[in-house]
Design an enzyme around this catalytic site. Structure first.
Site, PDB file in Angstrom:
ATOM      1  CB  CYS A   2      -8.488   6.141 -16.831  1.00  0.00           C
ATOM      2  SG  CYS A   2      -8.002   7.883 -16.710  1.00  0.00           S
ATOM      3  CB  VAL A 293      -1.270   1.025   7.049  1.00  0.00           C
ATOM      4  CG1 VAL A 293      -0.375  -0.138   6.641  1.00  0.00           C
ATOM      5  CG2 VAL A 293      -2.598   0.517   7.609  1.00  0.00           C
TER       6      VAL A 293
END
Length: 609
Positions: A2, A293
């Site tokens: 949030c 990654v």
């Protein structure tokens, strides 16, 4: 996770200017893609952007608590409190009644029961605001390590706050101005507590709370690192660290949405993944999902360095097989990584240019974007090196004992990279070296003292303190902004304050007991890993080694240097263009990256310098 925003003012009436709060809240829409809300009282306004993780149906915000038909408390909250179930049980036994299953409501009731003392009871990563209508008092609270950001800004007799600077800058009374100290802070390679880059803005310091009422604002500390004797022998210390890690990871697996780990194949992320896999299996909820990654052509281009001894992919694959993870290795191509749209994301999401390793910011953003397609929450291994002593600057005497921040001595310094790129008159005027020396002296003065500690032990304590309070926050900022740019919540188990407290006082002879970096972590959790991973040397977050990336940066900088209409043009060293064709390795990637991002930053924020 949030995003929160708000405005309290005892002379003006924020409730009569709802569009201002809407603009502040919407500036952080990416932090909360699932829902949004606003709440107004006469002298206060709260905004919220929600990423639903716990109790998606019942945890909407801002959340209020009523008594006799009147709102007495309101909260806008970001983060996770990992011990909320225990607190809920304790509060229920004290007579509190709950209408949701969210941790947000637990925090609200904890304040009702214990007041500001409730901050010390919370275990987690959080930044929140509570309005107490009974006393017309605003409370801001930030977690102990600063995992979740929280900015504030005095405005007349009022106070603005937000998860990111951009929320406050959206208020019409706040101009985006960066003064001399803001530029110094940006270039110094250190994150000074409380300082923000924009004039007038401040960050609430980790482990602190702020009270604002008609008498003004008051800041209180509720947590700090303390120097204590370590009472445990090595065996007990290993056992304690193991038990803490097991408990921490198990707590941080609680979510009502898909969850994964970030797995580089290094020791730290592998420990988190192994513990997560074991805990999920015990719950019958496996397998663990993991992501790493890599870069196209990395097997061809990789070049070992002090912080990148070996490529990640083989180790990540071996670790994933070891725990039967559902693993995804994201391979980034040059076009994607070097795209102007990707590069522009970093200063826009971060609100400042990346001062070091800009391509690591961009690749992290692309990784998080891919992760978000399949998970909402990810567990990361950040901060283990700072706690257990993984960096070279814990081990190499000339780095450890340098009269500056040890990572600066180790080369994490943007200033040399900007020589010949940024206007020399500006650099001389800023005197970043002097600014950094002042900040270093201030940081050293804060380090708690243990009576009787010898000089060597004292220096290791200083280095550990500097790492936790000045270096980890830079990594946490990178993690937070790049993840929230795509609405992904990233949790950091090694930042649990119980582990940080304990390890701060473990003597170096135990952390380095067998002569290997992070000896204590390997002893506590190495048995969960395959041997090559358990014994792998420290390797930093990966960067691309493709020479095409450097060429793309040089071309973009050359364009900016030859285009008087670009925002950064006036700040570029006039000799830079003529020297770009030299074959001596100048300029460095980090310098070019910063200058290119600086241009995007100046354009996006319409800055006054």
């Amino acid at each position: 996770m949030c995003g929160i925003a708000g405005w309290a003012d005892f002379e003006r009436f924020p409730s009569r200017e709802p569009q201002v709060l809407q603009d502040m809240t919407e500036a952080m829409a990416c932090r909360g893609p699932d829902a949004h809300g606003c709440w107004f009282d006469e002298h206060v306004a709260f905004g919220h952007r929600r990423l639903s993780v716990i109790d998606p149906a019942g945890g909407g915000q801002p959340m209020t608590l009523e008594h006799l038909g009147r709102t007495v408390l309101a909260i806008t909250y970001s983060g996770e409190v990992y011990n909320y179930r225990e607190l809920r049980a304790e509060l229920s036994a004290l007579g509190h009644r709950f209408r949701t299953a969210s941790d947000t409501e637990v925090v609200l009731h904890a304040y009702l029961q214990w007041g500001t003392a409730m901050a010390r009871r919370l275990n987690g990563m959080f930044a929140f605001a509570i309005w107490d209508a009974r006393s017309e008092r605003l409370l801001l609270v930030r977690d102990r390590l600063g995992i979740k950001p929280l900015y504030y800004c005095p405005a007349g007799r009022g106070l603005l706050f937000g998860s990111e600077a951009k929320a406050i800058l959206a208020h019409p009374d706040v101009a985006p101005v960066v003064d001399r100290d803001g530029l110094r802070e940006l270039l110094a390679g250190v994150k000074t507590p409380e300082h923000a880059i924009f004039r007038g803005l401040r960050e609430l310091r980790p482990g602190h709370l702020l009270v604002f009422d008609r008498e003004g604002k008051r800041i209180q500390r509720y947590w700090a690192l303390e120097a204590r004797e370590h009472p445990d022998d090595l065996h007990t210390t290993v056992r304690t660290v193991r038990a803490l890690l097991e408990d921490i990871v198990e707590r941080q697996l609680v979510a009502d949405v898909p969850l994964c780990t970030l797995l580089s194949g290094g020791l730290d992320s592998s420990v988190v993944t192994a513990l997560a896999a074991r805990s999920l299996a015990a719950q019958g909820a496996g397998p663990v999902r993991s992501f790493s990654v890599d870069f196209a052509g990395n097997e061809r281009d990789f070049a070992a360095s002090l912080v990148h001894e070996s490529p990640d992919a083989p180790f990540a694959a071996e670790m994933a097989r070891h725990v039967a993870a559902e693993h995804t290795n994201l391979v980034l191509g040059l076009g994607e990584l070097a795209a102007s749209s990707t590069r522009a994301v970093v200063p826009r999401a971060h609100d400042v240019p990346a001062a070091l390793l800009g391509d690591a910011f961009a690749s992290l953003y692309l990784l998080f974007r891919a992760v978000r397609e399949r998970s909402t929450v990810a567990l990361s291994g950040e901060a283990a090196d700072e706690l257990f002593g993984g960096y070279p600057w814990f081990h190499v005497p000339e780095l450890r004992d340098a009269d500056t921040f040890p990572w600066v001595a180790a080369g994490y310094d943007l200033l040399p990279a900007l020589s010949g790129l940024l206007d020399p008159g500006l650099l001389a005027d800023l005197d970043v070296e002097g600014y950094r020396a002042q900040r270093y002296a201030e940081a050293l003065a804060e380090v708690p003292v243990l009576p009787g500690e010898d000089a060597a032990a004292r220096r290791i304590r200083e280095v550990g303190y500097l790492a936790v309070t000045r270096f980890v926050p830079m990594l946490l900022d990178r993690k937070d902004r790049m993840s929230m740019a795509v609405g992904l919540e990233v949790r950091v188990p090694f930042c649990d304050h119980r582990l940080v407290d304990y390890l701060f006082n473990v003597p170096w002879r135990m952390k380095f007991f067998d002569g290997k970096e992070k000896s204590l972590l390997r002893a506590a959790a190495g048995h969960l890993l395959p041997e090559p991973v358990a014994n792998r040397k420290k390797s930093a977050y990966p960067i691309t080694h493709d020479p095409g990336y450097d060429a793309a940066l040089r071309a973009e900088f050359a364009r900016l240097a030859s285009s008087p209409g670009t925002p950064v043009h006036a700040l570029i060293d006039g000799t830079a263009t003529a020297r770009l064709g030299s074959a001596n390795g100048w300029p460095s990637r980090s310098g070019l990256e910063f200058m290119v991002q600086l241009d995007s930053w100046l354009a996006d924020h319409d800055l006054a310098l």
